[in-house]
Motif scaffolding. Structure first.
Motif, short mmCIF file in Angstrom:
data_model
loop_
_atom_site.label_atom_id
_atom_site.label_comp_id
_atom_site.label_asym_id
_atom_site.label_seq_id
_atom_site.Cartn_x
_atom_site.Cartn_y
_atom_site.Cartn_z
N THR A 89 -17.57 -4.91 -6.54
CA THR A 89 -18.85 -4.22 -6.66
C THR A 89 -19.29 -3.71 -5.31
O THR A 89 -19.26 -4.44 -4.31
N THR A 90 -19.68 -2.45 -5.26
CA THR A 90 -20.27 -1.90 -4.04
C THR A 90 -21.60 -1.27 -4.38
O THR A 90 -21.77 -0.64 -5.44
N ASN A 91 -22.56 -1.45 -3.50
CA ASN A 91 -23.89 -0.87 -3.65
C ASN A 91 -24.09 0.17 -2.57
O ASN A 91 -23.94 -0.11 -1.37
N LEU A 92 -24.44 1.37 -3.00
CA LEU A 92 -24.54 2.51 -2.12
C LEU A 92 -25.88 3.21 -2.33
O LEU A 92 -26.56 3.01 -3.34
N HIS A 111 -29.87 4.96 -5.95
CA HIS A 111 -28.97 3.82 -5.81
C HIS A 111 -27.72 4.07 -6.65
O HIS A 111 -27.81 4.49 -7.80
N ILE A 112 -26.55 3.84 -6.04
CA ILE A 112 -25.27 4.02 -6.74
C ILE A 112 -24.55 2.68 -6.73
O ILE A 112 -24.27 2.13 -5.66
N GLU A 113 -24.25 2.17 -7.89
CA GLU A 113 -23.46 0.95 -8.01
C GLU A 113 -22.12 1.29 -8.64
O GLU A 113 -22.06 1.91 -9.70
N ARG A 114 -21.05 0.87 -7.96
CA ARG A 114 -19.70 1.05 -8.49
C ARG A 114 -19.12 -0.34 -8.77
O ARG A 114 -19.07 -1.18 -7.85
N VAL A 115 -18.69 -0.58 -9.99
CA VAL A 115 -18.07 -1.84 -10.37
C VAL A 115 -16.68 -1.52 -10.91
O VAL A 115 -16.53 -0.67 -11.78
N ARG A 116 -15.65 -2.22 -10.39
CA ARG A 116 -14.26 -1.86 -10.69
C ARG A 116 -13.46 -3.12 -11.04
O ARG A 116 -13.71 -4.20 -10.51
N LEU A 117 -12.48 -2.94 -11.92
CA LEU A 117 -11.54 -4.01 -12.23
C LEU A 117 -10.21 -3.39 -12.63
O LEU A 117 -10.12 -2.19 -12.93
N LEU A 118 -9.17 -4.22 -12.63
CA LEU A 118 -7.86 -3.82 -13.10
C LEU A 118 -7.47 -4.68 -14.28
O LEU A 118 -7.73 -5.89 -14.30
N TRP A 119 -6.84 -4.03 -15.27
CA TRP A 119 -6.33 -4.79 -16.40
C TRP A 119 -5.20 -4.00 -17.05
O TRP A 119 -5.35 -2.83 -17.39
N ARG A 126 -17.13 1.43 -13.54
CA ARG A 126 -18.46 1.78 -14.06
C ARG A 126 -19.32 2.24 -12.89
O ARG A 126 -19.42 1.53 -11.87
N VAL A 127 -19.91 3.42 -13.03
CA VAL A 127 -20.77 3.96 -11.98
C VAL A 127 -22.18 4.08 -12.56
O VAL A 127 -22.38 4.73 -13.59
N THR A 128 -23.12 3.44 -11.89
CA THR A 128 -24.52 3.48 -12.32
C THR A 128 -25.35 4.20 -11.27
O THR A 128 -25.35 3.80 -10.10
N ILE A 129 -26.04 5.27 -11.69
CA ILE A 129 -26.90 6.05 -10.80
C ILE A 129 -28.34 5.76 -11.17
O ILE A 129 -28.77 6.04 -12.31
N SER A 130 -29.10 5.18 -10.24
CA SER A 130 -30.51 4.85 -10.49
C SER A 130 -31.40 5.68 -9.57
O SER A 130 -31.14 5.79 -8.37
#
Length: 720
Positions: A89-92, A111-119, A126-130
Motif C-alpha cells: 500500500t502506498t499513500n500519495l 489523496h491517491i491510495e494504491r493497493v497491490r497484490l500478486l496471485w 486498486r487505485v482510490t482517488i479521494s
C-alpha cells in the motif's frame, strides 16, 4: 552468445551503466511474490525500468508501470507492506495541478491510495482517488506502461547479440496486449486491463478522466497478467486478496512460532518469518525457499540448504522439501558447460529465454563447490532433528552418490577444490563468488584448482554425519570409511590451513598448495561445523569479535587490514547477516555465549534501521554513535538466508537442540537476547508430540521449562 563476466555477480556494477533514475535504496523498494512471479517497485508503487519490474519465469513482463495525476508525478506520503507480505500500500497526494475544468487544484487536495497484490501470475491493483478540496473536479489520471520482456540476466547487465521480436501492441478500450516472441520460439504476453474504459489508450499509456465530487472518491482497478481473465473489478480484487492471504497464512502456520516479552523484537521475528514464507514456493517436491528478490528469485542449492538449516529447529518440513528437490535434480552426467558431474548437487536453476537457448549455463547449473557437502550435512541434521529414517531411506542412494562425487573430486589433493570447466561458468564457486573474493595477501588472484577453507569444513561435517547415519542403518563398513574420511579431513585442515603467526585459518589453498593468508569470516564456518581444536577455535573467536571483523552491526566478510578490504564491496568487507549468523552459531558451539548475545543485539539493531528486514548484505562501515548502518545499493530484499539469520542466532543463544532419535529437547547454558525477559516457543514439534517451551530470565540466569499437555511425553534436559 551472451557476453558474461563476473560483473553479473555484483548487481551494483551491472546496473551502474543503466538509467541514472534507477532506484538506489533497496530498503525503500517493495517486493511482492507468488509462485514464480514477483514485482519490485518503489515507494510510489512505480516501476521505472532499471532493476525493478514485474517478472514471470525470469522474464520482465512489465518494465514500466507509473501513475501520474494531472500530468504530474505524485508526492509520497508513506508506503508499507502488510505484516503477511501480501499487500503493498502506498499513500500519495497531488502536486499543484489543474483539473480538466481548468481550475487549480492545490497540492494536498487529492489523496491517491494504491493497493497491490500478486496471485497466480497476475498483478492486481486498486487505485482510490479521494477529493478533499472544496469543489468537484474532473481529474486526469494516466498510467504509463511498457514491457521489454528482457531476460533476468539482461536486466542484471548481460548483453545479447540478438533478441526476439516485439509485436505491435493490440489495444481496445479496456485493455492492451503486449507480446514478444523469443528466439526460443516461446511467445510471452503481458495483458494490462482496466475496470474503466480509457479515454485514450496507446501502446504505452492509458488516460482516464475521473469525475470526483468534493469529499467523494473514485475507485478503479488494474490487472496485469499473461492473458485476459475478465474485467478487473472489486469482486476480482477481493477474491484474489482473500486467496493470497489464506495461502500465506497456511505457509506461516508450518512449524513452531516464537513470542517474547519484547514488542519490537517480536516485530522483527514476525517480519522474518513472513519473509521466509513469502520466498517459499510450493514445488512438486515440497516447499522450497527461493533465494531472494529481485536477482535470485529461484531455487538455489546453497541458499536453500542454509535457509533450511536456519529454520530446521522450528520447521523441519522446509528442510525435507529442499532435500527432495535437490535429490531430484542431482547431476547424472558430466557437462563442462553446466559444471555437472554425476552425484553433484545443483547450484542454480533458471527458466528464462537465455537459459533455454544455452546462452548461459544457468538453466540447471552445478558450479557450486560447497552445495554437495552442505546437502549431505542438511540431510544428516534433518535426520537428527526428526528421527525420520523412512525419508533417509529414500534419500540414501542420492546421499551415497553425493559422497562418491566428493571423494572423486578430492582424490588428487585430499581437499574438495573447484576450477570452472567452461568460461561461461563462475570463476569462484564458494558462497563468496565474486571474481575477486579469493586472493592472496599481496592481492594476487590465485590460480586453480582452489580449496576453500569452509568447504573442507562442510566436507568434514558431511562425512561425520554420514558415518553416524550409516551406523544407524547397520552399514558398518561405510560408517567406518566415512568416519575415517572425516577425521582425515580434520587433520588435513589443521595441518595445511592453520597459520600459526596469524592465529587464524587461511582463506584457501591455491593450485600449488600455497595458502591465501587472509583473515576472512570463512574461518567462522569451521567453528559452525566443530572442526577446530578448542585452543585454535578460541583464537579465531577472539579475532572474529574484535574490531577488524566486528563492525558493531555484524561481522565483516574480510578483516579491515586485508588488501582488498572495502566496506562497500559485495564480498570483501561488507556484512552478510547469514554469514554473521553462521559464525555466531559457531561461537556458541565453543561456549562463547555472552559475546554471541551482543552479536545478536547488533544484528537486531541493524534490522530496526532497515524497517525490520535484514537485506542480503549491507556496508561494513564501523558503527558510530547516532548513525545507522549503510545500505548496499542493490541488495536483494527480502533474502531468505538473511531473514533466517534471526532464527539461527536465536537457537544459538538459547543453546537448544532437539534429539529426534530419542524425542528429547536439550538446552545448554541458555541466554536470552538483551532486553528480553521471557521467550516462548509454541507448538515445537518433537516426534509425534508438540510442546510449548518457555525461557525465563531469573536474576542473572535463564531457566527453561515446558508448559503444554504433552510436556510429560518430551523430556527436557537443561544444562545451566
Amino acid at each position: 552468445m551472451a557476453q558474461l563476466d563476473e560483473r553479473k555477480l555484483d548487481p551494483a556494477l551491472a546496473l551502474a551503466s543503466l538509467d541514472d533514475t534507477a532506484p538506489r535504496e533497496p530498503h525503500r523498494q517493495f517486493a511482492l511474490k507468488h509462485g514464480d512471479c514477483f514485482a519490485v517497485a518503489d515507494a510510489y508503487g512505480d516501476i521505472r525500468g532499471a532493476g525493478d519490474g514485474f517478472f514471470r519465469d525470469d522474464t520482465r513482463v512489465l518494465s514500466e508501470f507509473r501513475l501520474t495525476v494531472g500530468g504530474r508525478p505524485t508526492s509520497l506520503l508513506g508506503a508499507s507492506l502488510s505484516q503477511d507480505n501480501v499487500l503493498f500500500t502506498t499513500n500519495l497526494t497531488n502536486l499543484p495541478i489543474e483539473n480538466l475544468e481548468g481550475r487549480e487544484v492545490p497540492q494536498g487536495a487529492v489523496h491517491i491510495e494504491r493497493v497491490r497484490l500478486l496471485w497466480e501470475n497476475r498483478l492486481y491493483e486498486r487505485v482510490t482517488i479521494s477529493n478533499y478540496s472544496q469543489q468537484d473536479s474532473t481529474i486526469a489520471l494516466s498510467l504509463h506502461f511498457a514491457a521489454d520482456f528482457r531476460d533476468m540476466f539482461e536486466v542484471r547487465g548481460s548483453t545479447r547479440a540478438k533478441r526476439g521480436t516485439v509485436h505491435e501492441a493490440e489495444t481496445s478500450t479496456g485493455s492492451v496486449v503486449l507480446r514478444y516472441e523469443g528466439l526460443d520460439k516461446l511467445v510471452r504476453v503481458s495483458v494490462i486491463s482496466f475496470s474503466h474504459s480509457a479515454d485514450n489508450l496507446s501502446a504505452g499509456r492509458a488516460d482516464f478522466r475521473l469525475a470526483v465530487p468534493k469529499r467523494g472518491r473514485q475507485i478503479f482497478y488494474i490487472e496485469a497478467g499473461p492473458d485476459v481473465a475478465g474485467q478487473p473489478s472489486r469482486q476480482r480484487f477481493r477474491a484474489a486478496a482473500a486467496r493470497a492471504r489464506f495461502g500465506m497464512r497456511a505457509k506461516r502456520r508450518h512449524g513452531a512460532t516464537i513470542h517474547s516479552s519484547g514488542r519490537v523484537f517480536n516485530d522483527w521475528v514476525g517480519r522474518a518469518r513472513a519473509d521466509v514464507a513469502l520466498l517459499t514456493t510450493e514445488l512438486e517436491t515440497g516447499p522450497y525457499p527461493y533465494a531472494g528478490i529481485p536477482w535470485f528469485s529461484t531455487a538455489f542449492g546453497r541458499d536453500g540448504v542454509i535457509s533450511a538449516l536456519q529454520m530446521l529447529w522450528l520447521n523441519p518440513g522446509l528442510a525435507r522439501g529442499v532435500l527432495a528437490f535437490l535429490a531430484q535434480h542431482q547431476a547424472t552426467e558430466t557437462s563442462p558447460f553446466s559444471d555437472s558431474q554425476p552425484g553433484k548437487i545443483m547450484h542454480e536453476t533458471r527458466k528464462g529465454e537465455m537459459a533455454a537457448l544455452l546462452e548461459l549455463p544457468f538453466g540447471r547449473y552445478y558450479g557450486g563447490v560447497d552445495t554437495t557437502p552442505l546437502y549431505i550435512h542438511l540431510a544428516c541434521a534433518y535426520a537428527n532433528r526428526t528421527g525420520d529414517m523412512a525419508f533417509m531411506d529414500t534419500l540414501w542412494p542420492s546421499l551415497c552418490a553425493a559422497a562418491d562425487w566428493i571423494e572423486e573430486a578430492s582424490r588428487l589433493t585430499g581437499f574438495l577444490t573447484y576450477q570452472r570447466a567452461a568460461d561461461t561458468g563462475l570463476a569462484n564457486q564458494g558462497w563468496k563468488d565474486s571474481f575477486d573474493s579469493v586472493f592472496h595477501a599481496d592481492g594476487r588472484i590465485p590460480k586453480g584448482p582452489i580449496a576453500l577453507v569452509e568447504v573442507q569444513g562442510y566436507v568434514f561435517a558431511a562425512f561425520k554425519g554420514l558415518a553416524e547415519l550409516a551406523s544407524r542403518r547397520g552399514e558398518t563398513e561405510k560408517a567406518g570409511h566415512w568416519a575415517e574420511r572425516a577425521e582425515a579431513m580434520r587433520i588435513a585442515v589443521e595441518r595445511h590451513f592453520w597459520i600459526e603467526d596469524l592465529g587464524f585459518y587461511a582463506l584457501a589453498l591455491d593450485g600449488d598448495g600455497n595458502p591465501c593468508i587472509v583473515r576472512t569470516s570463512n574461518a567462522g564456518h569451521l567453528l559452525y561445523v566443530g572442526l577446530p581444536e578448542a585452543g585454535r577455535a578460541e583464537r579465531v573467536a577472539d579475532q572474529l569479535l574484535a574490531a577488524p571483523f566486528h563492525s558493531g552491526w555484524g561481522l565483516r566478510t574480510v578483516a579491515d587490514d586485508a588488501i582488498f578490504f572495502n566496506p562497500m564491496s559485495y564480498h570483501n568487507g561488507s556484512i552478510w547477516p547469514h554469514d554473521t549468523a553462521i559464525c555466531g552459531a559457531g561461537l556458541a558451539r565453543y561456549g562463547v555465549r555472552d559475546d554471541l548475545v551482543r552479536l545478536m543485539s547488533g544484528t537486531f539493531e541493524s534490522a530496526v534501521h532497515f524497517n525490520m528486514r535484514l537485506p542480503e548484505l549491507f556496508c561494513g562501515f564501523t558503527r558510530a554513535p547516532g548513525e545507522a548502518p549503510i545500505a548496499y545499493p542493490v541488495a536483494c530484499l527480502p533474502q531468505a538466508w538473511s531473514a533466517g539469520s534471526v532464527f539461527m542466532l536465536m537457537q544459538a543463544c538459547l543453546g537448544l537442540e532437539i534429539d529426534g532419535w530419542n524425542g528429547e529437547i536439550h538446552v545448554d547454558r541458555p541466554r536470552l537476547p538483551i532486553g528480553i525477559d521471557n521467550l516462548t516457543i509454541r507448538h515445537l514439534g518433537v516426534g509425534a508430540n508438540a510442546v510449548d517451551l518457555t525461557f525465563q530470565r531469573v536474576g542473572d540466569r535463564v531457566g527453561a521449562f515446558l508448559a503444554s499437555r504433552d510436556e510429560g511425553k518430551v523430556p527436557l534436559i537443561v544444562r545451566t
